[in-house]
Design an enzyme around this catalytic site. Structure first.
Site, PDB file in Angstrom:
ATOM      1  N   MET A 106      -7.883  33.193  12.937  1.00  0.00           N
ATOM      2  CA  MET A 106      -9.286  33.280  12.551  1.00  0.00           C
ATOM      3  C   MET A 106      -9.386  33.747  11.113  1.00  0.00           C
ATOM      4  O   MET A 106      -8.641  34.591  10.677  1.00  0.00           O
ATOM      5  CB  MET A 106     -10.024  34.270  13.448  1.00  0.00           C
ATOM      6  CG  MET A 106     -11.501  34.230  13.209  1.00  0.00           C
ATOM      7  SD  MET A 106     -12.363  35.668  13.889  1.00  0.00           S
ATOM      8  CE  MET A 106     -12.576  36.626  12.399  1.00  0.00           C
ATOM      9  N   SER A 108      38.629  26.101   3.408  1.00  0.00           N
ATOM     10  CA  SER A 108      37.298  25.711   2.964  1.00  0.00           C
ATOM     11  C   SER A 108      36.561  25.221   4.201  1.00  0.00           C
ATOM     12  O   SER A 108      36.989  24.275   4.854  1.00  0.00           O
ATOM     13  CB  SER A 108      37.406  24.606   1.924  1.00  0.00           C
ATOM     14  OG  SER A 108      36.121  24.202   1.525  1.00  0.00           O
TER      15      SER A 108
END
Lengths: 922, 922
Positions: free
Chosen positions: A108, A806
């Protein structure tokens, strides 16, 4: 907070403060803070978000004492304002607003002028002597209250306004007279009654109660819940409610209303920036009915007020240590501050403001770094469409790679190359792309596909190249045959111009003009500060010397992923690559056959020997030709790869370069359409049939889980040997010229320690021979990608041999979720829509699931090799949330596409600052 | 063991015992044990495997004291034998044999008659008065020593034997005279010299030292290493060396040599079983030069000896508590025991012996259960080829599903069905199979493919059906067009007969006759004991009522996996399935479009409404026809599925039935060849083009990681609803008849808790409606498969909602390794050959990697739902090692194909017995 539910503000003091944002909401906390700072704030009070929490935990009821408390604070407000709520002489009017700790458009919004009814309206008229103003306030109250509190559609009220304007033939609301407004009030009351079955509530206290109820109820309406899900807003108790005395900017020529930023939100310039309207209410500014004046005019028209605002700017910036976005109202010559909050700004402005504020002594460098949203940097790194240009958006897809591209539509990569060679700008439109299209993608300004997700081939490659790209635009129906695509009824033909916005995912008709943003000096200053504070190194994913140079300019500290096979698609190379691939299995099989025959021959009884000898001779004869062609192909590719690697090593002097050996399934390099197969057959002197057979032999049902990565290196040792030779020879050659090189050879897709050991031993043996031969010693290392769940689970075993890890989080995500990134488009939209996934896990690392494997991998890897170098080279290496995660789990570096290097540098710094000290932001 | 390196045996006592197998090797330990039991063993000594360990840990040298120790024990042996090593009057001859704790064919075997030279040869002649015997012993010694110790090829010696036999025109070695043997000895010595550059070693002590060296060196020769890798033999210190006085069975008619089992190894009958040869040496029995006599004849010919053996049988069986495989020699009327070990036996014999021994009080029931190798049970459950039949093996593939099948070759599933309908026996030969082939596979006797691994589609489906299947026979080149296959130069045409051995992976020409083994009463007795001891329940994977009945007969305690989509391929069904699949996306898209238009219409300005209304009407019109056909397809499938489920529930009265909702990607159900697509278009009233488009729309690059499993249930709710309706309605209907049912509804491929919750809520809502409507309450549960790494990692979250877990270790293995089981054939052979993998991880669960995820999943699942029911339904559920693992991690049940249920029952019992008490086997 005990049982204190309400906090007053205004009148130079407040019970709350800016630090109580979680309970008072952003709006309430800032109103309290402004009051404490002595700024003129219309007084009022805030009902804490704790009440909202109570409300939902207790079956939508309130704490017993709340009602009495509200009464008490209302009385106090009446005293302060010297007016009475519902008083028929001097009525108090209030606004009621929701306000949580995070901004939430789903809730609201606002009810103004609450407290009005027939009696107080009359009093307002008497008090102000302005009948039209009072009736206007009343009709606004009724429509807002009806819509926001009672849920009656806004349309119904606007419909009546339109009707009356039509009837009396005026264009603007402001032209309506008191009489018309009175008429409207009657109509509005009818609408209210028709929709609620009751008369409009007259009692101001009941109006207030209903409005408070509505605010709390709106916290959990579906839109608000969805919004919180979407923006990942968690852990808030609920919303607060602000009840504040009304002030009016529309009470004559000494009244006004305005909004302004304390600095220019577009450029960052240190000067007020905003606009105001004399004799108007806030919503009039927003509605754009009259053109507001620039705030600079206020200096001429109301110099006292202007200077007051300037003074407040300093106070607020000093307090909030940031640029503010403020709202104010001037009621009959008196300034009221209605709101302050940190202002939104462009990336350019953010940079300038942060650097200026450090220079002004307002904030320190760390805070400056924390002020820049890494995602926003993207804006600075690519050209953008002119915001003023007209756009006709015909389709929307996923914003795969940012940028603004305009060009002629083409439907195949070859044509893209041909036209680009003639300096034509083209957009390559494909259903999806494959490695065959890479050269064409490079030649194009932008790429549009109708399939695939954020990490489809098109998306990944385009991002790596910095090419603008929109993928998965499923409304686009591509028809290669007729060389056109249709989209929502429109037909776009080959040669037509379209424009792509890679940051928005928009496809537009025609040529939309672009502008080139410049990196300001502030950018360099701020990135320098970021580098001071980060622990995580930032490398780049770069497959070509050009990318390497670009990334180094962006600050990359090495290459974290160089996909050695991406060079295979260059001119003249692909033919040799294909020759190598087509012959490798045949050569291998014949070799095995020869070995087997030789062994059989040794152990055979005498009478069988002549027959076996004859067969062996035949097989050896059959072996000659393919083996010669195969060896020739490898020998042709070797110097090409070596040359590329030399250039890359030079570009990355003194920095590490991680080179990944051949990874994708071989079939990706072969042509799958008959036309290309015919060409290939001709070039290689094979029949079409044998080309087809060779291609189909390499076809796999699930190539992502098939014969790829180190599995290729194990079955086809020659290919990896050729690549290793190219790397080490290149490194030796470059080092001989006095350039320091640090090659890191990366073996992809390892899941079994023995895979790694076998290939590592091959690499070391070959490297030794080459270095001995050249008389150069290159310090290289051999490591692996961790991209299979199994690799993460047994990382301790792998780390015994591997010198670096990695994390290939693209593949790790694919395997952990069981999601093919190329096929995810079939269900991802449903998953996002139903809230099953918050976002594409290929964009932002799934820390809950995949993240567990990453953490296991890091921890186990370090358990057997404490100094192992660990990084990430998946697409996630450029995503801020994922970079933060990498910092947290203790990686050494992240690697991302060149264009995301600055983003990663900044994020790494922010993660380290946030991790090591509690932020002092408000 | 301190510094004791040597252990003597013989003469009624020994320093070692059977328990010292690890140090003395199997042979040495058993020789010691027999000595201790008072059996007549030719005396000797064993050099411990610790010496072998020392040898490799100290650069191939021996402990300082060893040489002296050997001398001491040799002296003691000389004293015992009253003969001297190298003595020219009464020479001691010895054998030297390797012997590790595990049998290892890769190592050095045996050197006999060691101690012979010109001088001792003369003495032997004098002592025995048998010149030919002595020369024969000498030439045997030279060739064995040269080959085994000096590494000279055996061929070279045999070549000379052949030459001389040709020259003197005799056929057998036994026909050679003393003179010929003398001649041979000269030739053998020449070979020795030519190959070593030295004269034959005459000094017996140096002969012995060289032989000992050779045994230790053989422990780490490549063949031995390979063998240990292959059979996963780990943790042994090395091999022991046995030096033992020679005894001779070839010293006349009172001498003999023999081998025998203490019970019949083929039937298990409790009677000596074996053979012997009068006047012969051990190698003569093996060489098959003369036909040995049955051991029963020994009773007539040498009753005293026979009874002595019978006595020893009892002693040995009592000591070893198992059937023994013994070797003996009779030297001039005196029996010597040369070896005893647990005997190999058929599954049938193993059953009978175990049950008999329990009845005889030799072992207890637990031990009986431990005596049966679960893998061996397979022999009992399928028909087998007549071992006496002649076989022409033309190719070998992977033994995917056991059995013996013979039939005519056909190349497509439809023809298989047609011929089977005419009572023809067929073998379906395909490059690989797909779900379209299932009906044809069912109709065939056996399936042969040239691609795919042990868990390829063909293998999995065939195993499930109990169909004989050989996969990945890569030598077989199938040519569908000419309806033939070629294999190593042979052509096999459609209609030719071939035979498949699914246990051996062999493909044979023609019709090889088969025999049906019967399950003996012992089988039932033993399985009953197994059931007493196991904790793990055993369920079956069954997709049809027939399989369910069969599995229950095999002892299945429920269904762990019923693949509801396997019924889709039945007659008449596939058309409706295809109709459903082809229309589902279209219906869904149109529904979304209608919803969007309706929403747009609501919020649209008035002037736009007519246009939108028109469009909405058009889309609704377009929706009608596909929706009608789609709904019709679902409505046709519902009663078919319900009917199947009713039959399955009836077959499994009182037992739980886990039904998995639709799992495979939809494209698997569609035809991919133009011919079938044309038929389909005709049947469905579509154009070929639109069928092709619909099929290609469902194509995926990596279907295994694509739109499948619960992802289908989320995007196409109607399909899951239809299946759930069929399950619950069937359960209600069956329960109404008084039959107790326990349906467990399993949602596949869950990786995100919200996926499960959404589908579970749908299921519960639908089930409630149906049960309320029928007035029946069925106790069903809803659970999930754990088959994605992510599911295992977040099992705690999933278990909050899921009532049971079933580990789908096929998919879990695929995702964890990144291996597609359909494509693994491209590199698996290299991986096995290079020792990177010990076996196909789809056959035996990878406990190191995938196992970690299973353990994490079990632990986390139980952490939030301690009583969660956990099982496994992957192919591993029928693999003994994997079942043991499942027992160890605390699962509640395993589920496997019907034919493996008894194997699983037995393994589960063994795992529990071995886990709860230390085995008392020797």
């Amino acid at each position: 907070m005990g049982n204190k539910y309400i906090y007053s503000f205004g009148n130079g003091k407040a019970e709350g403060s800016a630090g109580m944002r979680a309970f008072l909401g952003g709006k309430g906390a800032n109103l309290a803070e402004m009051s404490n700072l002595g700024l003129p704030v219309p007084p009022g009070f805030t009902i804490s978000a704790d009440v909202c929490k109570y409300y939902y935990e207790n079956n939508q009821t309130y704490p017993a004492e709340l009602s009495e408390e509200v009464g008490k604070y209302l009385n106090r407000l009446e005293e302060t304002m010297r007016a009475g709520f519902g008083d028929t002489k001097n009525p108090l009017l209030v606004s009621v607003r929701s306000g949580a700790a995070a901004s939430m458009p789903g809730m609201m919004d606002t009810v103004l002028n609450l407290g009005l009814n027939q009696a107080t309206l009359r009093a307002l008229i008497n008090k102000t002597g302005n009948e039209r103003f009072a009736w206007d306030a009343y009709r606004r109250f009724i429509s807002m209250f009806s819509n926001v509190v009672m849920g009656i559609s806004r349309d119904k009220f606007e419909h009546e306004v339109e009707n009356i304007k039509k009837k009396v033939r005026v264009k603007n609301d402001t032209e309506l007279t008191t009489k018309h407004l009175q008429e409207l009030v009657e109509k509005f009351k009818d609408i209210y009654k028709k929709n609620t079955g009751e008369n409009l509530i007259d009692d101001p206290r009941i109006q207030l109660q209903k409005a408070i109820d509505a605010v709390f109820a709106s916290w959990n309406n579906p839109r608000a819940i969805k919004y919180r899900q979407l923006y990942n807003i968690k852990g808030l108790p609920g919303t607060a409610v602000n009840v504040q005395a009304m002030v009016f900017g529309n009470m004559g020529s000494h009244s006004a209303t305005g909004v302004c930023f304390t600095r220019n939100p577009s450029t960052g310039e240190n000067a007020l920036y905003g606009e105001f309207l004399i004799n108007a209410q806030g919503e009039d500014v927003v509605a754009g009915i009259r053109t507001p004046e620039s705030i600079s005019n206020l200096q001429k028209e109301m110099p006292r007020i202007y200077n007051e605002i300037l003074r407040y700017k300093d106070i607020l910036e000093k307090r909030y240590k940031d640029m503010q976005d403020i709202e104010f109202t001037i009621q009959e010559g008196k300034l009221y501050m209605l709101q302050t909050r940190n202002g939104k700004r462009t990336a350019e402005a953010a940079m300038k403001i942060a650097v200026d504020m450090v220079n002004e002594g307002l904030i320190d460098k760390k805070m400056a770094v924390l002020r820049i949203d890494p995602q926003q940097l993207d804006q600075l790194l690519h050209p953008i469409f002119d915001p003023k240009a007209k756009k006709v958006v015909i389709a929307t897809g996923l914003p795969a790679s940012p940028g603004a591209a305009t060009g002629k539509v083409v439907f195949n990569a070859e044509e893209a190359e041909n036209l680009a060679a003639k300096n034509e700008k083209v957009i390559l439109v494909r259903k999806e792309t494959s490695p065959e299209d890479v050269a064409g993608m490079h030649a194009a300004q932008g790429i549009l596909t109708c399939r695939g997700g954020m990490t489809s081939h098109a998306a990944v490659v385009a991002r790596g190249m910095g090419r603008c790209c929109v993928v998965g635009a499923s409304d686009v129906n591509v028809d290669y045959k007729s060389q056109r695509f249709s989209v929502n009824g429109k037909i776009v033909k080959r040669g037509d111009y379209i424009s792509l916005d890679g940051s928005m995912g928009e496809v537009m008709m025609g040529r939309v003009p672009t502008i080139e943003p410049k990196l300001s000096g502030d950018f360099a200053v701020l990135m320098g500060w970021a580098d001071e504070f980060r622990k995580l190194a930032v490398r780049t994913n770069a497959d070509t010397p050009e990318d390497a140079v670009k990334a180094r300019a962006f600050g990359a500290q090495g290459i974290g992923l160089c996909r050695t096979e991406h060079m295979f698609f260059g001119e003249h190379r692909i033919d040799f690559v294909r020759q190598m691939i087509l012959l490798a299995p045949e050569v291998k099989n014949l070799k095995i056959r020869i070995d087997a025959l030789q062994k059989e021959l040794e152990n055979a009884p005498k009478e069988k020997k002549p027959e076996l000898k004859k067969e062996l001779a035949e097989v050896k004869e059959a072996f000659k030709c393919p083996n010669m062609l195969y060896t020739k192909a490898l020998n042709k590719l070797l110097p090409m790869q070596r040359g590329d690697f030399e250039k890359i090593f030079k570009a990355m002097e003194n920095l590490p370069v991680t080179m990944r050996l051949l990874d994708p399934p071989l079939h990706e390099f072969l042509p799958h359409e008959e036309k290309s197969q015919k060409e290939m057959a001709k070039k290689m002197g094979m029949t079409l049939k044998s080309v087809k057979m060779a291609v189909s032999r390499l076809d796999e049902l699930n190539p992502m889980l098939g014969h790829r990565g180190c599995r290729l290196g194990i079955t086809y040792k020659d290919i990896y040997d050729m690549q290793v030779r190219a790397i080490i020879e290149a490194a030796c050659n470059v080092k001989k010229k006095g350039i320091e090189v640090y090659p890191e050879i990366m073996i992809p897709l390892v899941g079994i320690p023995a895979e790694f050991r076998l290939l590592r031993d091959n690499i070391n043996a070959l490297a030794k021979t080459i270095m001995d031969g050249k008389g150069v010693n290159v310090k290289y290392s051999v490591g692996t990608m961790i991209e299979l769940p199994r690799a993460a689970l047994i990382a301790d075993e792998i780390a015994k041999d591997a010198e670096f890890f990695s994390f290939g989080t693209n593949d790790l995500t694919q395997m952990t979720y069981g999601f093919s990134r190329d096929d995810i488009a079939g269900f991802l939209p449903d998953y996002i829509e139903k809230g099953i996934l918050e976002n594409d896990p290929f964009q932002s690392l799934d820390q809950t699931g995949v993240g567990q494997l990453v953490e296991i991998g890091v921890k186990k890897g370090r358990s057997t090799r404490p100094d192992i170098k660990i990084g990430i080279c998946g697409e996630h290496g450029g995503d801020p949330d994922s970079i933060e995660f990498c910092h947290r789990v203790g990686m050494n570096y992240v690697s991302c596409s060149p264009y995301r290097v600055p983003i990663a540098r900044l994020t790494a710094a922010r993660a380290n600052i946030q991790g090591t000290e509690t932020s002092s932001t408000v």
